[in-house]
Motif scaffolding. Sequence first.
Motif, mmCIF file in Angstrom:
data_model
loop_
_atom_site.group_PDB
_atom_site.id
_atom_site.type_symbol
_atom_site.label_atom_id
_atom_site.label_comp_id
_atom_site.label_asym_id
_atom_site.label_seq_id
_atom_site.Cartn_x
_atom_site.Cartn_y
_atom_site.Cartn_z
ATOM 1 N N LEU A 168 0.825 -1.208 0.000
ATOM 2 C CA LEU A 168 0.000 0.000 0.000
ATOM 3 C C LEU A 168 0.861 1.260 0.000
ATOM 4 C CD1 LEU A 168 -2.867 -1.037 2.449
ATOM 5 C CD2 LEU A 168 -3.104 -0.491 0.022
ATOM 6 N N SER A 169 2.008 1.220 0.666
ATOM 7 C CA SER A 169 2.925 2.356 0.635
ATOM 8 C C SER A 169 3.482 2.561 -0.767
ATOM 9 C CB SER A 169 4.065 2.149 1.635
ATOM 10 O OG SER A 169 3.580 2.062 2.961
ATOM 11 N N ALA A 170 3.869 1.467 -1.426
ATOM 12 C CA ALA A 170 4.356 1.559 -2.799
ATOM 13 C C ALA A 170 3.274 2.101 -3.720
ATOM 14 C CB ALA A 170 4.821 0.184 -3.278
ATOM 15 N N LEU A 171 2.050 1.625 -3.543
ATOM 16 C CA LEU A 171 0.935 2.092 -4.364
ATOM 17 C C LEU A 171 0.633 3.559 -4.089
ATOM 18 C CD1 LEU A 171 -1.260 1.361 -6.412
ATOM 19 C CD2 LEU A 171 -2.712 0.657 -4.490
ATOM 20 N N ALA A 192 7.828 2.811 -0.868
ATOM 21 C CA ALA A 192 7.491 1.781 0.106
ATOM 22 C C ALA A 192 8.351 1.906 1.358
ATOM 23 C CB ALA A 192 7.659 0.395 -0.516
ATOM 24 N N ILE A 193 9.628 2.238 1.190
ATOM 25 C CA ILE A 193 10.533 2.356 2.330
ATOM 26 C C ILE A 193 10.171 3.562 3.186
ATOM 27 C CG2 ILE A 193 12.936 2.772 2.974
ATOM 28 C CD1 ILE A 193 13.705 1.076 0.502
ATOM 29 N N PHE A 194 9.741 4.660 2.553
ATOM 30 C CA PHE A 194 9.255 5.799 3.326
ATOM 31 C C PHE A 194 8.019 5.401 4.136
ATOM 32 C CE2 PHE A 194 12.231 8.503 1.305
ATOM 33 C CZ PHE A 194 12.228 9.724 1.981
ATOM 34 N N GLY A 195 7.184 4.534 3.564
ATOM 35 C CA GLY A 195 6.040 4.027 4.306
ATOM 36 C C GLY A 195 6.463 3.227 5.523
ATOM 37 N N LEU A 196 7.525 2.429 5.376
ATOM 38 C CA LEU A 196 8.052 1.677 6.516
ATOM 39 C C LEU A 196 8.619 2.620 7.565
ATOM 40 C CD1 LEU A 196 9.898 -1.313 4.764
ATOM 41 C CD2 LEU A 196 7.526 -1.170 5.552
ATOM 42 N N GLY A 197 9.235 3.716 7.107
ATOM 43 C CA GLY A 197 9.751 4.704 8.043
ATOM 44 C C GLY A 197 8.640 5.330 8.866
ATOM 45 N N ALA A 198 7.526 5.664 8.212
ATOM 46 C CA ALA A 198 6.371 6.191 8.934
ATOM 47 C C ALA A 198 5.841 5.167 9.929
ATOM 48 C CB ALA A 198 5.278 6.594 7.948
ATOM 49 N N ALA A 199 5.826 3.899 9.517
ATOM 50 C CA ALA A 199 5.359 2.830 10.406
ATOM 51 C C ALA A 199 6.255 2.707 11.633
ATOM 52 C CB ALA A 199 5.321 1.504 9.641
ATOM 53 N N GLY A 236 6.713 10.424 -5.014
ATOM 54 C CA GLY A 236 6.649 9.022 -4.622
ATOM 55 C C GLY A 236 6.998 8.821 -3.163
ATOM 56 N N HIS A 237 7.998 9.568 -2.688
ATOM 57 C CA HIS A 237 8.397 9.465 -1.290
ATOM 58 C C HIS A 237 7.276 9.938 -0.361
ATOM 59 C CE1 HIS A 237 12.944 9.748 -2.469
ATOM 60 N NE2 HIS A 237 12.331 8.695 -2.968
ATOM 61 N N LEU A 238 6.700 11.092 -0.686
ATOM 62 C CA LEU A 238 5.639 11.650 0.162
ATOM 63 C C LEU A 238 4.401 10.765 0.138
ATOM 64 C CD1 LEU A 238 4.596 13.907 1.953
ATOM 65 C CD2 LEU A 238 3.894 15.147 -0.113
ATOM 66 N N GLY A 239 4.042 10.251 -1.033
ATOM 67 C CA GLY A 239 2.884 9.368 -1.120
ATOM 68 C C GLY A 239 3.060 8.107 -0.294
ATOM 69 N N GLY A 240 4.266 7.521 -0.343
ATOM 70 C CA GLY A 240 4.533 6.333 0.465
ATOM 71 C C GLY A 240 4.508 6.633 1.949
ATOM 72 N N LEU A 241 5.063 7.782 2.326
ATOM 73 C CA LEU A 241 5.078 8.193 3.737
ATOM 74 C C LEU A 241 3.663 8.341 4.285
ATOM 75 C CD1 LEU A 241 7.133 9.238 6.005
ATOM 76 C CD2 LEU A 241 6.445 11.520 5.259
#
Length: 288
Positions: A168-171, A192-199, A236-241
Amino acid sequence: MESESTVTTCYRHPRVECHVRCTRCDRYICPDCMREAAVGHQCPECVREGARSVRQARTAFGGRVASAPTVTYVLIALNVLAYLGETVRPSIVDRFDMLGTVPAGYLPEGVAHGEWYRLLTGAFLHLPPTDGTFGILHIVMNMVSLWNIGRVVEMQLGRVRYLALYLLSALGGSVLVLLIAPTTPTLGASGAIFGLGAAYYVMARRLGADMDAVNRFMAGLLLWLVISAWITSWQGHLGGLLAGGVVTLAYAYAPRDSRRTLVQVGACLALLALLVILAMAKVAELTI
């Protein structure tokens, strides 16, 4: 009067004489059927039934406790395999990177022209080695980040929740690129990795971790978000975050009762629906 010398046999092997009973069901069992128990022996059926009734350990966020971050290893392997593939066949990058559409006058391609798979395939590609020094650094930096952050997040969330968060972060990163910069080709696992960082940040706050170290980590992540505006796709980074933060908030603050899984799944599906609707609306706008 029944003879005291009545022969007793195993319930599974009637021809085998035995004198030991299962401590759970009280049936006679032979040495081949005996299973060590806390007290005495049990038959195979009782052992299997007991194993099913044992409650599996769960993490603080409802996931099953895993012995190893298997999903992180698989994701790294997929990224590396994709990189080897694009090294052998460079055309893979142009065929599968994230691209919303192309300017007028070019052959139609991109998400707006039915290539919806680009919303996810671009997240498994990286700059080819022929793209200067940063070509190699792109995948190295992302895989090192995925190794360091992904293992921690996966062990806290469990495999299924972690994989849903990653995808979902990648998407989310790809959809924000589609909305803001649809004609800009992008690729990489950074969203996706920025999403993991937020997590990582949300989980640390929920668990009451030492926030000094966590805040320093987030400061570095946000600094890279700003720097990426000049180097790579900040969209892409902001969207994943944002996507990763939303998913993990649902994971962390869902009620800790029988409704928890339902709430977490519902939040993921709601976010997925929102991203699909936004993407479809933008595609409709681009194809008018």
